[in-house]
Design an enzyme around this catalytic site. Sequence first.
Site, PDB file in Angstrom:
ATOM      1  N   CYS A 181      36.783  41.219  32.528  1.00 52.00           N
ATOM      2  CA  CYS A 181      38.074  41.900  32.538  1.00 52.00           C
ATOM      3  C   CYS A 181      38.944  41.225  31.480  1.00 52.00           C
ATOM      4  CB  CYS A 181      38.707  41.743  33.920  1.00 52.00           C
ATOM      5  SG  CYS A 181      40.404  42.342  34.029  1.00 52.00           S
ATOM      6  N   CYS A 217      39.599  46.741  26.939  1.00 48.61           N
ATOM      7  CA  CYS A 217      39.658  46.805  28.396  1.00 48.61           C
ATOM      8  C   CYS A 217      38.270  47.281  28.800  1.00 48.61           C
ATOM      9  CB  CYS A 217      40.725  47.802  28.852  1.00 48.61           C
ATOM     10  SG  CYS A 217      40.603  48.191  30.624  1.00 48.61           S
ATOM     11  N   HIS A 235      37.168  48.882  31.178  1.00 46.41           N
ATOM     12  CA  HIS A 235      37.060  50.249  31.716  1.00 46.41           C
ATOM     13  C   HIS A 235      36.889  51.292  30.596  1.00 46.41           C
ATOM     14  CE1 HIS A 235      38.765  48.539  35.431  1.00 46.41           C
ATOM     15  NE2 HIS A 235      38.538  49.673  36.036  1.00 46.41           N
ATOM     16  N   GLU A 272      38.821  54.609  37.661  1.00 42.99           N
ATOM     17  CA  GLU A 272      38.700  54.198  39.068  1.00 42.99           C
ATOM     18  C   GLU A 272      38.563  55.403  39.994  1.00 42.99           C
ATOM     19  OE1 GLU A 272      38.394  51.125  40.563  1.00 42.99           O
ATOM     20  OE2 GLU A 272      38.107  50.378  38.537  1.00 42.99           O
ATOM     21  N   ASP A 294      35.788  41.919  37.993  1.00 44.65           N
ATOM     22  CA  ASP A 294      36.747  42.773  37.291  1.00 44.65           C
ATOM     23  C   ASP A 294      37.706  43.312  38.356  1.00 44.65           C
ATOM     24  OD1 ASP A 294      37.819  44.442  35.119  1.00 44.65           O
ATOM     25  OD2 ASP A 294      36.924  46.115  36.190  1.00 44.65           O
ATOM     26  N   SER A 295      38.745  44.002  37.917  1.00 44.56           N
ATOM     27  CA  SER A 295      39.658  44.622  38.884  1.00 44.56           C
ATOM     28  C   SER A 295      38.987  45.783  39.605  1.00 44.56           C
ATOM     29  CB  SER A 295      40.905  45.130  38.165  1.00 44.56           C
ATOM     30  OG  SER A 295      40.535  46.139  37.251  1.00 44.56           O
TER      31      SER A 295
HETATM   32  N1  DGL Z   1      38.957  46.140  33.164  1.00 38.53           N
HETATM   33  C1  DGL Z   1      40.243  45.507  33.082  1.00 38.53           C
HETATM   34  C2  DGL Z   1      40.464  44.921  31.706  1.00 38.53           C
HETATM   35  O1  DGL Z   1      39.506  44.770  30.962  1.00 38.53           O
HETATM   36  C3  DGL Z   1      41.296  46.505  33.458  1.00 38.53           C
HETATM   37  C4  DGL Z   1      42.237  46.025  34.346  1.00 38.53           C
HETATM   38  C5  DGL Z   1      43.143  46.835  35.163  1.00 38.53           C
HETATM   39  O2  DGL Z   1      44.202  47.256  34.681  1.00 38.53           O
HETATM   40  O3  DGL Z   1      42.837  46.893  36.331  1.00 38.53           O
HETATM   41  O4  DGL Z   1      41.557  44.583  31.335  1.00 38.53           O
END
Ligand code: DGL
Length: 270
Positions: free
Chosen positions: A74, A185, A187, A153, A10-11
């Site tokens: 992600c 998303c 997150h 984050e 993931d990011s």
């Molecule tokens: N967890 C990422 C997703 O599901 C988020 C990405 C980000 O903007 O870093 O899209």
Amino acid sequence: MDRRPIGMFDSGFGGLTVARAVIDLLPEEDLVYLGDTARYPYGARPIEQVREFSLEIGRFLVNTFDIKVLVVACNTATAAALEDLREVLQIPVVGVIEPGVRSVLGASDSGHVGVIGTVATMNSGAYQSAMLHADPLIDLTTCACPGFVEFVERGTTEGPQVEVLAERLLTPVIEAGIDTLLLGCTHYPFLARTISQVMGPAVLLVSSAEETAFALADDLAESVLAHPDQVRIGSHQFISSGDVRAFAAVGSRLLGPELVNAERWNPHAT
Ligand code: DGL
């Protein structure tokens, strides 16, 4: 039967929501998780660049850890690169968008549903087309929520600032009269308490985490890649392209006891 680890990325911390579901469903499997914290948020980047990052990470996980399957934990990377990763890596690759569509369609009674995600995911049209493909009669409202990822984050999952942003960003899905909202998303489940308060008790929140874990389990079974010892407890390794101490500190709070420390990875592309 295959003893190699599952790879996941993931990011940043978002994919830990998927990692939690995978560890709970498949405790015997080894897992290598990479959070690209040096380059988050992906959702604010051009889709081409997210594709480049995803391919770089996929190749790194295959070449370094000999992973047997890759979970793209992600939505933005799934929208940007799922098909390319499948083509290039030549191992099974599981994304989060189709499982997410299954969870929202399975949960909605009225057929009026919402999806929220990053700007890049929403602009890609990936959810819009996957949803229409699965149910042409679905009434879908989408909206992007820039700023949510940054809170997670930083390790902030609730509080007045999150509430103010949520109230502002969620207006389109509140006004649409949906009965189910997909957190598109990975997150966002960490912000579920605030999102749920803002949406009100009539709206059910769903995520793609559990459905993704089920899709992975099915893939492992079908491709005969499941670990042969079904009673062992697997190992869990965490890698970050950013500050590894911060990753371990925030990540262990978000995931749980499996995340004790993290190793560093230096990406090439920026
Ligand atoms: N967890 C990422 C997703 O599901 C988020 C990405 C980000 O903007 O870093 O899209």
